[in-house]
Design a protein around this motif. Sequence first.
Motif, PDB file in Angstrom:
ATOM      1  N   ASP A  63       0.497   3.011   6.481  1.00 30.26           N
ATOM      2  CA  ASP A  63      -0.075   3.830   5.409  1.00 30.26           C
ATOM      3  C   ASP A  63      -0.604   2.922   4.311  1.00 30.26           C
ATOM      4  O   ASP A  63       0.135   2.088   3.769  1.00 30.26           O
ATOM      5  N   PRO A  64      -1.888   3.008   3.954  1.00 31.11           N
ATOM      6  CA  PRO A  64      -2.430   2.095   2.945  1.00 31.11           C
ATOM      7  C   PRO A  64      -1.917   2.404   1.528  1.00 31.11           C
ATOM      8  O   PRO A  64      -2.088   1.579   0.629  1.00 31.11           O
ATOM      9  N   GLU A  65      -1.347   3.573   1.357  1.00 30.94           N
ATOM     10  CA  GLU A  65      -0.834   3.950   0.041  1.00 30.94           C
ATOM     11  C   GLU A  65       0.548   3.335  -0.153  1.00 30.94           C
ATOM     12  O   GLU A  65       1.469   3.633   0.604  1.00 30.94           O
ATOM     13  N   GLN A  81      -5.693 -12.059   4.266  1.00 33.11           N
ATOM     14  CA  GLN A  81      -6.620 -11.304   5.097  1.00 33.11           C
ATOM     15  C   GLN A  81      -7.953 -12.003   5.255  1.00 33.11           C
ATOM     16  O   GLN A  81      -9.010 -11.391   5.206  1.00 33.11           O
ATOM     17  N   ASP A  93      -3.863  -5.468   0.006  1.00 32.49           N
ATOM     18  CA  ASP A  93      -4.268  -4.521  -1.036  1.00 32.49           C
ATOM     19  C   ASP A  93      -3.148  -3.642  -1.612  1.00 32.49           C
ATOM     20  O   ASP A  93      -3.423  -2.666  -2.286  1.00 32.49           O
ATOM     21  N   GLN A 144      -3.019  -4.369  11.011  1.00 30.77           N
ATOM     22  CA  GLN A 144      -3.565  -4.990   9.812  1.00 30.77           C
ATOM     23  C   GLN A 144      -3.467  -3.926   8.711  1.00 30.77           C
ATOM     24  O   GLN A 144      -3.352  -2.736   9.013  1.00 30.77           O
ATOM     25  N   ASP A 145      -3.483  -4.341   7.474  1.00 33.03           N
ATOM     26  CA  ASP A 145      -3.347  -3.398   6.356  1.00 33.03           C
ATOM     27  C   ASP A 145      -2.042  -2.619   6.433  1.00 33.03           C
ATOM     28  O   ASP A 145      -2.013  -1.420   6.177  1.00 33.03           O
ATOM     29  N   ARG A 172      -6.169   8.396   5.266  1.00 34.41           N
ATOM     30  CA  ARG A 172      -6.050   7.127   4.517  1.00 34.41           C
ATOM     31  C   ARG A 172      -6.155   5.928   5.458  1.00 34.41           C
ATOM     32  O   ARG A 172      -6.877   4.959   5.199  1.00 34.41           O
ATOM     33  N   ILE A 173      -5.421   6.038   6.551  1.00 36.44           N
ATOM     34  CA  ILE A 173      -5.414   4.907   7.507  1.00 36.44           C
ATOM     35  C   ILE A 173      -6.807   4.687   8.086  1.00 36.44           C
ATOM     36  O   ILE A 173      -7.306   3.560   8.159  1.00 36.44           O
TER      37      ILE A 173
END
Lengths: 355, 394
Positions: free
Chosen positions: B11-13, B169, B44, B80-81, A19-20
């Motif tokens: 973790d983007p989740e 961003q 996001d 970032q993210d 994911r990353i």
Amino acid sequence: MNESIDDQHRLKELEKTVRILQKKLQRSEVDRTELENASELRESVLKTVIRDLEKSHTILQDRGQALETALSDLKTLQMKLVESEKMSALGIMVAGIAHEINNPVSFIYGNLDCANDYLQSLLGLIQLYQIHYPEPIATIQAEIESIDLDFLKQDSKNLFQSMRVGAERISEIVTSLRTFSRLDESDFKMADIHKGLDSTITILNTRLKPTPVNPEGIKLIRDYGITLPCINCYPGPLNQVFMNILVNAIDALDELVEQGGMPESFVPTICISTELSPLNKVLIRISDNGLGIPDNIKDKLFDPFFTTKPVGQGTGLGLAISYQIVTEKHQGRLWYDSIPGQGTVFSLELPIDQA
Amino acid sequence: MLKVVVGHSEDPESQYAVEEVLDHCRKDLCGLKPQAGILFAAIDFDYSLILDHINQAFPGIDLIGCTTDGEMSSILGFQQDSLALMLFSSDTVKISAGVGLGAKENPTLAAQQAVHQATGSDASPKVCIALPASYISDGSTTSGGEILKGLELALGNHVPILGGTAGDQYRFKSTVQFFRTEVLTNSIPILLFSGDIQVSYGTACGWTPIGQKGIVTRSKGTALYEIDGKPALEFYQRYLGDRPPTAETPLAVYDGQSDLYYMRVPNTYDADSGQINFLGDIPQQSIIQLTDINRDEIVSAAEQSFTTALARYPGTASPEAVLLFSCCCRRWLLGSRAKEEYQLVRNALSSSVPICGFYTYGEFAPLEPEGTTHYHQETFVTLLLGTNSPLEKP
């Protein structure tokens, strides 16, 4: 059981990593596009700044050039002013002196022959007396012996001869002064270079004579070309050039003699030679066997206000003015060759006729 | 006693990220209950889900936060993210949150609202952390300067205001703010600290002017109409050609006749009238110049900001928390070197001090220790917090 928990944990970690990484990839793509745009932008800014700098650089250069030209013009102008002031004062003075001396000298020179005739007549009369009255009375005989009449008769000729030479010499000097100042000859005209050189030498004559420091004096050699024609020139200013160069040569020789340490056979010498060059130009060389010009000042020699002489003795204008007179007024050339310790040769090349 | 902890996840989740962040915090809190927190989130995420989780973990917590252009913490450094959370727990320091709405339309009123809500009965706050909106959903912006004026009016000049405006961003479309469990836009969330709290701060920039200077002949607020009697856009076009002015080409605005300058970042422009709108106000008659950057100088400005803050720190003990507010343009121009800003601060501190921060669209900080707060751009702000009775280290 433990292994399956471990596997689950590792699986979770791997999923997270994927994911990353996916997210990072997305962002990299966006960043790359933006970076490309940004770099174009900065390039444009810098290019414009560089262009601006180049422009102002050129402007500054031009301005610097203009200032240099203005400065050089000003120096030339100042030089001309000083020179014209000096020349006009000197010219008036020289002309005045020449005029004032000329009249009394004329009386002397003009009456010398007459005076000689009178004396010869009187001496003739005395001789006639002696023939007709061979036995003079004692008083007259005593007077004849007292004035040593025979010697007087003989010496009076020499006396008048020497007086004539002296008077001629004075009128010669007066003529030279007038030639030098040339108040009446600032125009462009045909002139004999040799006459100009000679009149200058006459004025400088005393400086060539023996002195306590320089018992030999300065030897002057004139090596004039026989076929040299008269040339079209400004005779006054040209004499000034000769004067400046000769004075420098004499100064150099005086300095050398004063410094001492030369072999006994050394004779301080200035040689002036003239000739017609193959290009049909008049070439004048004035050389000395003095100290020569040190290498480090060779570039500055013709610069206005450059001088090696003590304060008050030189204006630093002599050679600068000479250069200008030769190159600008006469379209000629003035240069020099010098070997330190051996001497210097100044050369002038002048066209015979300027179009 | 003040206990500060941080959590940070890349973790983007959203679900996993908030769980990881809360895990970090719980572990370091050692059972203590946090009363307030600051959340920095990338653009996001599912914000509602995250706020709900935090509120479930610490019910009733006074949380503020915002979206960013990058996050920093002592756990993952510069990211970032990612999602970063700082929590405060203390029995001697009082921390309370407030929020004002309608920041663009009426910044004074919104600021007053926020301060009023946060102050409650306590009327002697010692420092204010503000994370107001910059871009709002329709793409227009609030005025950092006006918001600051509003906050100063409500708090009084003696309360230093630190923080930064929310980011998105580098998309410059819409930013989000957080207040307790609410996801907001166009708002001003703040935290007020009072009681046994020690504060110091430092600012530094690192930009250098380049090119020809110009004089602002017509401007009003953040709108710049004319430079040297010509449309403002022409000044830029001399350097950029047909390219529009962007955040990479800020103006140095000179302070009177002195050599000191502050930065103003262009935002939008009107090609027809030649008007450029900036993210801060530009006074008429001020002298301006385009700027250039050198990455070394920008990075070293971060260190300078930190050392200034540290030198000014008044507490008898060491600071117990560090908050960093750095401009998004710095992050963008530093590129792969952006992480050095955080690293320099980290290296200068003992490893146990928690650090949290974000990349903003405009920074708030006073220039002098006792001075009034300024609205900055392109600046790195360091805020040090602590108490005179620090927690005994285990």
